[in-house]
Scaffold this motif. Structure first.
Motif, short mmCIF file in Angstrom:
data_model
loop_
_atom_site.label_atom_id
_atom_site.label_comp_id
_atom_site.label_asym_id
_atom_site.label_seq_id
_atom_site.Cartn_x
_atom_site.Cartn_y
_atom_site.Cartn_z
N ILE A 75 0.83 -1.20 0.00
CA ILE A 75 0.00 0.00 0.00
C ILE A 75 0.87 1.25 0.00
N GLU A 76 1.94 1.26 0.79
CA GLU A 76 2.83 2.42 0.83
C GLU A 76 3.49 2.65 -0.53
N THR A 77 3.86 1.58 -1.22
CA THR A 77 4.43 1.70 -2.56
C THR A 77 3.40 2.29 -3.53
N GLY A 80 2.94 5.97 -3.01
CA GLY A 80 4.04 6.72 -3.62
C GLY A 80 3.85 6.93 -5.12
N LYS A 81 3.40 5.88 -5.80
CA LYS A 81 3.17 5.98 -7.25
C LYS A 81 2.00 6.93 -7.54
N TYR A 82 0.92 6.81 -6.76
CA TYR A 82 -0.22 7.70 -6.98
C TYR A 82 0.13 9.15 -6.65
N MET A 83 1.03 9.37 -5.69
CA MET A 83 1.46 10.74 -5.38
C MET A 83 2.19 11.34 -6.58
N GLY A 99 -6.51 11.96 -5.94
CA GLY A 99 -6.57 12.22 -4.50
C GLY A 99 -7.53 11.29 -3.78
N LYS A 100 -8.67 10.99 -4.40
CA LYS A 100 -9.64 10.05 -3.81
C LYS A 100 -9.03 8.66 -3.66
N VAL A 101 -8.29 8.23 -4.65
CA VAL A 101 -7.63 6.91 -4.58
C VAL A 101 -6.61 6.91 -3.45
N ILE A 102 -5.84 7.97 -3.35
CA ILE A 102 -4.83 8.07 -2.28
C ILE A 102 -5.50 8.02 -0.92
#
Length: 109
Positions: A75-77, A80-83, A99-102
């Motif tokens: 999830i943390e990875t 990072g990709k979505y950011m 942002g909703k996905v994050i």
């Protein structure tokens, strides 16, 4: 990473390490090092040969990976990709969607 996992990892790379050396490197109490080495030995994760400065510790097997820690790492990875996607979004609507996905991923942590 737990103390016992950190000690096991350290021993894998430093089989001749002394308890004080392990404690200093990992910033933990030397008594905790002694106790955790005893636990690792009793559970069959390590084999200790010799004593004092001639002691060598061999890692025999790895600690099991918990599903929770593995899931958290994934999830943390993903976050990072979505950011990265969020920062590269061209439109406000794209940023809102990413942002909703994050936020959903953050709720799972």
């Amino acid at each position: 990473m737990t103390e016992i996992n950190a000690i096991l990892e350290y021993l894998r790379n430093n089989p001749k390490a002394t308890n004080p050396e392990i404690a200093d490197s990992l910033k933990i109490d030397v008594n905790n090092v002694k106790a955790n080495i005893g636990k690792l030995k009793a559970r069959g994760y390590i084999e200790v040969q010799g004593q004092g400065i001639t002691r060598t510790i061999t890692v025999l097997k790895e600690m099991p990976v918990s599903k929770h820690s593995y899931k958290k790492e994934i999830i943390e990875t993903m976050i990072g990709k979505y950011m990265e996607d969020f920062e590269e979004s061209g439109t406000l609507n794209d940023r809102i969607e990413v942002g909703k996905v994050i936020l959903r991923l953050l709720e799972k942590l």
